[in-house]
Enzyme design. Sequence first.
Site, PDB file in Angstrom:
ATOM      1  N   SER A   1      31.067 -24.895  99.491  1.00 13.72           N
ATOM      2  CA  SER A   1      31.689 -23.654  99.946  1.00 13.72           C
ATOM      3  C   SER A   1      30.673 -22.854 100.772  1.00 13.72           C
ATOM      4  CB  SER A   1      32.171 -22.882  98.719  1.00 13.72           C
ATOM      5  OG  SER A   1      33.159 -21.953  99.048  1.00 13.72           O
TER       6      SER A   1
ATOM      7  N   ASP B   1      42.180 -28.829 100.530  1.00 15.25           N
ATOM      8  CA  ASP B   1      41.416 -27.578 100.452  1.00 15.25           C
ATOM      9  C   ASP B   1      41.662 -26.722 101.683  1.00 15.25           C
ATOM     10  OD1 ASP B   1      39.564 -25.588  99.990  1.00 15.25           O
ATOM     11  OD2 ASP B   1      37.816 -26.835 100.492  1.00 15.25           O
TER      12      ASP B   1
ATOM     13  N   HIS C   1      38.938 -28.039  96.688  1.00 16.77           N
ATOM     14  CA  HIS C   1      37.668 -27.428  97.104  1.00 16.77           C
ATOM     15  C   HIS C   1      36.476 -28.124  96.433  1.00 16.77           C
ATOM     16  CE1 HIS C   1      35.691 -24.312  99.294  1.00 16.77           C
ATOM     17  NE2 HIS C   1      35.301 -23.593  98.272  1.00 16.77           N
TER      18      HIS C   1
END
Lengths: 476, 476
Positions: free
Chosen positions: B162, B414, B439
Site C-alpha cells: 500500500s 484491489d 489488497h
Amino acid sequence: MYRLPIFVGQWKELGRVCELVKIARREEAFHKTLKNLSIIDHFGFDENLTFQQRYLVADQHWKKDNGPILFYTGNEGDITWFCNNTGFMWDVAEELNAMLVFAEHRYYGESLPFGNESFSDSKHLNYLTSEQALADFAVLIEYLKTTIAGARYSPVIAIGGSYGGMLAAWFRMKYPHVVVGALAASAPIWQFGDLVPCGTYFSIVTNDFKKSGTGCSESIRNSWNAINHLSSTDAGLQWLSSTFHLCSPLKNLQDAAILKNWLSETWVNLAMVNYPYKADFLQPLPAWPIQEVCKFLKDPSLSDKLLLQNVFQAVNLYYNYSGEASCLDMSETATKNLGQLGWYYQACTEMVMPMCTDGVNDMFEPQKWDFDALSEECYKLWGVRPRPSWILSMYGGKNISSHSNIVFSNGGLDPWSAGGVTQNITDSLVAIVIPDGAHHLDLRSRNPLDPKSVQQARALEIHYMKQWIEKARCNH
Amino acid sequence: MYRLPIFVGQWKELGRVCELVKIARREEAFHKTLKNLSIIDHFGFDENLTFQQRYLVADQHWKKDNGPILFYTGNEGDITWFCNNTGFMWDVAEELNAMLVFAEHRYYGESLPFGNESFSDSKHLNYLTSEQALADFAVLIEYLKTTIAGARYSPVIAIGGSYGGMLAAWFRMKYPHVVVGALAASAPIWQFGDLVPCGTYFSIVTNDFKKSGTGCSESIRNSWNAINHLSSTDAGLQWLSSTFHLCSPLKNLQDAAILKNWLSETWVNLAMVNYPYKADFLQPLPAWPIQEVCKFLKDPSLSDKLLLQNVFQAVNLYYNYSGEASCLDMSETATKNLGQLGWYYQACTEMVMPMCTDGVNDMFEPQKWDFDALSEECYKLWGVRPRPSWILSMYGGKNISSHSNIVFSNGGLDPWSAGGVTQNITDSLVAIVIPDGAHHLDLRSRNPLDPKSVQQARALEIHYMKQWIEKARCNH
C-alpha cells in the site's frame, strides 16, 4: 583549526572580473534573463512562500521540434558569471541544435528566497541545501517543458562544474526522469567522509608547483617557517606588512596566521586556474600562471627575508598583474559577498569536505582535519552543526553503480580531482581525465592553445551527449 | 466535496483488531523492539532535534555472514501491526537466511517526533513527508549495517504494501545504494495527477460486487437514492437511524451524507480485504466477504425501505459479524487515532490522489474530483495547502524506466491496482498481477486456501529477491 574547503576564493575573483568583462562577451547579447516562481520549501508544507528564481535562456540554435536542452545546474555564485564562463555550452549549442538554460542556485546572485533577509539567521538560511536546489531545477525544467512550445519532449542534459558539477551528477541520480544524462565537470563528489584521503587535494596543488619550476614548491614549503620567525617580533611583523604591501599591517601572531592562510589560498587558486592560455576573464593572468609564479621561487635555500620577498613577487603576479593595485588586501578572502556567505553556510551544514596537510606530501604547514573545530565555528557563526555523513547517505558515496548516463571529467592539475571520479564505474558512468587540465577547463570556450587532452575530452563529452539524446528520442 | 483517498478506513480497523490478536501470533514471540535516534529534519539544519524511531528486528533465521536483510518500509500505522500482518516476510526468512527489520514510519505508532505535540499544528507536522520517512529508513539501515556484526555487506531488500509499497519503490529509486531491490505490493504510485483516470478505483470496487452476486452492485447503486428519499423527512431520518442501528441518530441532511460516506467506505474496505479465506485478523470476516455481503443484496428493485434493510444486513456483516455490537458507530470512520490524523495530513500535502465516481461505471453517487474543495478543507484543518504535482516531480510519475530491481505486485480485486504498475516497464521493473488478489494478499502468510495466482506471485517475488541478493554478492 580547520580549513574551509571552498571554491569561494575562486568565485570571488571570477565574479568580480565577470562584472568587468561581461559586456564584451558575445553570449551576453543573446540570452534572455527570466524568473520563475519556486517554492521556498519543497520538503515541508508549513512554509508555503515562493521566491523568484533567475534563469537565463539562449535558444537561437534550438530546433523547436523537441530539440535538446542543455541545462546548467547553477552553483554558488551569480548565474550570469557561469553563463559567461561556460563557453563549452555555447560552442556546442549549434552542433546539437540545443537550447541553453542557466539556472541560478537559490541564495546566490539574484535568487534570494527572503531578499536581503536571506542570510540574517539560521531560520532564513534553512532552505539553502543541495536537495532544495535540485528540486528547484526539477520544477523549473517541468515548467519550461510545459510552457515553451515544442519543448514537451526535449531531452534535457544537466551540465555543471565544481559544486555545479556535483549538482549535475546528483540531479541525474535523483531525477533521472527529468534529465537524460549529466556532464559533471571537476565535481569532487567523493571529497566527503573518508572516501578519499584528506591530504590528496593539497598534494595535487603541491605537484603543480613542483612540476612548474625547480625549487618552487620547496620555496613555498620553507616560507611558512620564515613567516613564523619574522612574526615573532614586532619589527618582523612590520617588515612582513611592508614587504607584502599589505593594506592593513599585521599586528600580532593571529594576523600572521591570516597572512599564511591567504597565501595558501592563493597557491590553491593558482592551481585551479592554471590554464594553458592567457586568461583575460580573471585579473589578467599569463598562460600557465604557475610557471610564471615559479620563476620567482627558484631558490628555497635563501634567507627568510629574501625568500619572502620572492614569495611577494609571486603572489603579486596573481593579485596585481596589471600593476594597478597600491596594496594587497588579505581581507579579500573573507569578503562578505553573498556567494561566499552562502557557501560558507553550505560548508557548515552539508558540504563537509575533509582537508588536511602534512608538510611532507605537500608544501603546506601541517594541519589535521579537525571536525570539532569546524562544528564549533559553524555553531558560533550560524547556529548550526554540520552533518558530515548526510551527503553520503543522500547521494550514495562510492556506491553509485546503479545510476547511468553521467560523465565525470577531471583535470589532472586540478586539486579538486582528488575527490572526483577518475575511473569508469560502468559503461554509462564514465570518467574522463584531462592530464593538462585545471579546474573544469573543458567547460571553457575552445581556445587555439587548448591542449589535445581537453579537445579529446570535449569530443568525448559531445559523443556521450549525442548518445543520450539519441536514446531519449528512441524511447519517446 | 472531495473524497479523501485513503487507506485510513482500513488501517483503523486492522489496527484495532491487531491489538486483540497479536498475542496469539507466532511472530510476536520472536522479534526485538528497538529504537533508533533519527534526525527530525533531514533536509534542513535549523531544527537539529532527534526523535526515537521504533523498529522491530527478527534475526533467528539470519545468516550472520552478511546474510540479506528484508526491510519493511513502514507506512501509516503502528509497526507492530505491520509486523504481525506481513506473514510473507516471516514465511521466506528461513529460505533466504534473512534478517527481518520492520521500521516504523515517523508520526505513526510510537515514533512521534514531538511526542504528544506531534499533531498540534502545522509547525510540528512539518516533518511528516515521504522524503523524511525515506531518509529515516536510509539512515537506520546504515546504522544497522555498522552496528550489527556481520551485517556490513548484507544486501537489503525493501518490502512494503500500500503506501508502504510506494515507499519501498521510491526507496529503491532514490536510495539504490541502500537497497538492492524492492517489492512494492499494491502500491498505487500512479494514483497522482492525471496519470490514471480518477474513476477506475471505484469501478474496480463496483466490479468486485458485480462479480460476487446477481443484483449486488445494482442494489448498492440504488441505495443512495433510497437514502436521499428517506432523509428528506424527519420520520425518514429516524427510520434510517433505527434501521442501521446507529449509535447517534441522524438529525439532518448533513448526517445523511455522513451515512452515505460511511457506507461507501465500507464497500471500499470490503473490496480491499476480499480475501479467499476466513480472516481472523480483522473483525472476523468469512472467506470472500463480498460474496457473503452480496447474499443480502440480490434484488435491486425492492422498495426503498426493503432495499435499505438489506443494505443494513450487509454492512452489519462487516461491522458486527460477531453479533456483539449493540449499535453501529459511523464516527468510527473519523476516529482521531494517530494513524488517521497523520494520513489525513499526508493526503492534504503530498499524497493527493484524485478520485471520482460517475454512477455509471461504478455503483456510487456521482462525484467529481474537486481539488479546490480539498485544498480549502486542508487549509481549514491544518493550515496547509496540498501540492498535487510535487509527487510527480519528485518520483517521476510514469517516467521511471531508468530505475531497476523493483517488483510491483497488484491484486486484480484491489481498487488500489487502479493506480498501480500492472505491466512490465523493463526487465527489472516487473509487474505481477494476482487476478484473485485483494489488497496486498501476497504479503500475507501462506494459507491453504490461497489461490494459485498468489502462490505463483510469491514464487516469482522470491525468485527476483534471490536474483538481487545473488547479484549484490557478485558485486561485492
